[in-house]
Write a protein that holds these residues in place. Structure first.
Motif, PDB file in Angstrom:
ATOM      1  N   VAL A 282     114.721  76.073 149.371  1.00 51.74           N
ATOM      2  CA  VAL A 282     115.758  75.353 148.589  1.00 51.74           C
ATOM      3  C   VAL A 282     116.157  75.846 147.226  1.00 51.74           C
ATOM      4  CG1 VAL A 282     116.768  73.142 148.122  1.00 51.74           C
ATOM      5  CG2 VAL A 282     115.263  73.187 150.022  1.00 51.74           C
ATOM      6  N   ARG A 283     117.375  76.074 147.063  1.00 48.15           N
ATOM      7  CA  ARG A 283     117.701  76.422 145.783  1.00 48.15           C
ATOM      8  C   ARG A 283     117.614  75.413 144.746  1.00 48.15           C
ATOM      9  NH1 ARG A 283     122.949  80.376 145.436  1.00 48.15           N
ATOM     10  NH2 ARG A 283     122.139  80.250 143.213  1.00 48.15           N
ATOM     11  N   PRO A 284     116.809  75.425 143.901  1.00 47.69           N
ATOM     12  CA  PRO A 284     116.556  74.385 142.812  1.00 47.69           C
ATOM     13  C   PRO A 284     118.003  73.960 141.939  1.00 47.69           C
ATOM     14  CG  PRO A 284     115.459  76.074 141.939  1.00 47.69           C
ATOM     15  CD  PRO A 284     115.961  76.554 143.402  1.00 47.69           C
ATOM     16  N   ASN A 285     118.616  74.750 141.729  1.00 47.45           N
ATOM     17  CA  ASN A 285     119.748  74.490 140.650  1.00 47.45           C
ATOM     18  C   ASN A 285     121.300  74.110 141.634  1.00 47.45           C
ATOM     19  OD1 ASN A 285     118.455  75.381 138.488  1.00 47.45           O
ATOM     20  ND2 ASN A 285     118.800  77.330 138.674  1.00 47.45           N
ATOM     21  N   SER A 286     121.033  74.124 142.761  1.00 45.94           N
ATOM     22  CA  SER A 286     122.165  73.641 143.745  1.00 45.94           C
ATOM     23  C   SER A 286     121.891  72.208 143.957  1.00 45.94           C
ATOM     24  CB  SER A 286     122.223  74.723 144.886  1.00 45.94           C
ATOM     25  OG  SER A 286     122.412  75.934 144.522  1.00 45.94           O
ATOM     26  N   THR A 287     122.853  71.546 143.667  1.00 42.17           N
ATOM     27  CA  THR A 287     122.956  70.187 144.257  1.00 42.17           C
ATOM     28  C   THR A 287     124.245  69.697 144.614  1.00 42.17           C
ATOM     29  OG1 THR A 287     123.624  69.614 141.898  1.00 42.17           O
ATOM     30  CG2 THR A 287     121.426  69.558 142.494  1.00 42.17           C
ATOM     31  N   GLY A 288     124.403  68.978 145.359  1.00 41.90           N
ATOM     32  CA  GLY A 288     125.672  68.389 146.280  1.00 41.90           C
ATOM     33  C   GLY A 288     125.768  66.973 146.536  1.00 41.90           C
ATOM     34  N   HIS A 289     126.885  66.504 147.007  1.00 43.84           N
ATOM     35  CA  HIS A 289     126.924  65.126 147.590  1.00 43.84           C
ATOM     36  C   HIS A 289     128.234  65.129 148.358  1.00 43.84           C
ATOM     37  CE1 HIS A 289     126.227  60.806 147.583  1.00 43.84           C
ATOM     38  NE2 HIS A 289     127.493  60.697 147.593  1.00 43.84           N
ATOM     39  N   VAL A 290     128.113  64.294 149.487  1.00 46.92           N
ATOM     40  CA  VAL A 290     129.288  64.166 150.271  1.00 46.92           C
ATOM     41  C   VAL A 290     129.221  62.494 150.642  1.00 46.92           C
ATOM     42  CG1 VAL A 290     130.347  64.634 152.614  1.00 46.92           C
ATOM     43  CG2 VAL A 290     128.725  66.430 151.449  1.00 46.92           C
ATOM     44  N   ASN A 291     130.586  62.423 150.676  1.00 49.51           N
ATOM     45  CA  ASN A 291     131.022  60.758 151.119  1.00 49.51           C
ATOM     46  C   ASN A 291     132.264  60.846 151.748  1.00 49.51           C
ATOM     47  OD1 ASN A 291     131.532  60.758 148.088  1.00 49.51           O
ATOM     48  ND2 ASN A 291     133.159  59.521 148.931  1.00 49.51           N
ATOM     49  N   PHE A 292     132.410  59.907 152.854  1.00 51.17           N
ATOM     50  CA  PHE A 292     133.892  59.984 153.415  1.00 51.17           C
ATOM     51  C   PHE A 292     134.005  58.589 154.068  1.00 51.17           C
ATOM     52  CE2 PHE A 292     131.092  62.427 156.313  1.00 51.17           C
ATOM     53  CZ  PHE A 292     131.360  61.614 157.314  1.00 51.17           C
ATOM     54  N   GLY A 293     135.030  58.053 154.090  1.00 48.29           N
ATOM     55  CA  GLY A 293     135.334  57.011 155.164  1.00 48.29           C
ATOM     56  C   GLY A 293     136.357  57.176 156.410  1.00 48.29           C
ATOM     57  N   LEU A 294     137.196  56.337 156.858  1.00 50.45           N
ATOM     58  CA  LEU A 294     137.674  56.714 158.191  1.00 50.45           C
ATOM     59  C   LEU A 294     138.710  57.568 158.074  1.00 50.45           C
ATOM     60  CD1 LEU A 294     137.750  52.805 159.378  1.00 50.45           C
ATOM     61  CD2 LEU A 294     136.119  54.873 160.129  1.00 50.45           C
ATOM     62  N   PHE A 295     139.409  57.954 156.913  1.00 49.57           N
ATOM     63  CA  PHE A 295     140.517  58.758 156.886  1.00 49.57           C
ATOM     64  C   PHE A 295     140.491  59.766 155.789  1.00 49.57           C
ATOM     65  CE2 PHE A 295     141.818  54.536 158.059  1.00 49.57           C
ATOM     66  CZ  PHE A 295     142.567  54.808 159.009  1.00 49.57           C
TER      67      PHE A 295
END
Length: 226
Positions: free
Chosen positions: A50-63
């Motif tokens: 895992v690249r230690p400096n790479s971060t991310g987040h995903v969120n979504f609803g119905l649309f």
């Protein structure tokens, strides 16, 4: 129906309004799913790390949804449409949206007839107290189906990787997904309608007193013989 009973019925109007607000918030917000993203790479020893400096987040609803990825040069936000996302099962998505919409419709009907039953005493059962049971029960039922359909969607299609377009760059959310607060709003709406049903029962229950037949007192009258 006395004032106390009418007041109990009117309380369910506020319950329905609260449930409608919860469902509307759930439909419009983008947090039915949340997931942390990591970026993997193959090191010189041909091992995945895992690249230690790479971060991310995903969120979504119905649309709508949003992903924010950072490869060490700052976070970049990318909005996307959910209804055409390849990681979703379209049939389950349609069922979730449809059941949530029907839940809102029956909650509106329940609120309307709660006001009507507070002001008047309808003659028809469907518009009276039995109808209040029905509308709240149907709203809770469709919300429950909505919750179940999204749970199936989550466990079958959303726990692998929702970053399909970024998978070639090593991004993945596998094992990092969780239900967002938008999902739990619908769960709360179910309990609100169940509470409404309980309030209707307590407010309109009228036990029938069984009249006991009393035997005539032989001392209280004259016996006539023929």
């Amino acid at each position: 129906m006395n004032i106390l009973k009418r007041g109990m019925v009117f309380i369910t109007f506020f319950g329905c309004c609260f449930a409608i607000a919860l469902m509307a918030a759930a439909m419009s917000t983008k947090f039915w799913l949340e997931a942390e993203a990591i970026q993997r790479r193959i090191n010189p020893d041909n091992r995945i790390e895992v690249r230690p400096n790479s971060t991310g987040h995903v969120n979504f609803g119905l649309f709508k949804g949003r992903k924010s990825l950072n490869v060490g040069f700052g976070t970049r936000l990318h909005p996307f449409d959910v209804d055409h996302a390849e990681f979703m099962d379209y049939g389950l998505w349609v069922g979730t949206v449809a059941c949530l919409g029907l839940g809102m419709v029956f909650a509106v009907v329940g609120a309307l007839f709660a006001v009507i039953n507070t002001a008047t005493t309808p003659v028809e059962a469907i518009t009276g107290v039995p109808g209040l049971y029905l509308w709240n029960a149907l709203a809770a039922l469709f919300n429950l189906i909505c919750v179940i359909l999204w749970a199936v969607q989550f466990h079958k299609h959303l726990t692998n990787n929702v970053l399909l377009y970024d998978a070639a760059d090593g991004w993945t959310t596998a094992g990092q997904e969780s239900f967002g607060y938008s999902y739990w709003l619908v769960v709360v709406a179910i309990f609100v309608h169940v509470v409404n049903i309980g309030i209707i029962y307590m407010g309109t229950y009228d036990p029938k007193v069984k009249e006991q037949l009393q035997a005539p007192d032989p001392k209280g009258g004259n016996i006539m013989l023929y």
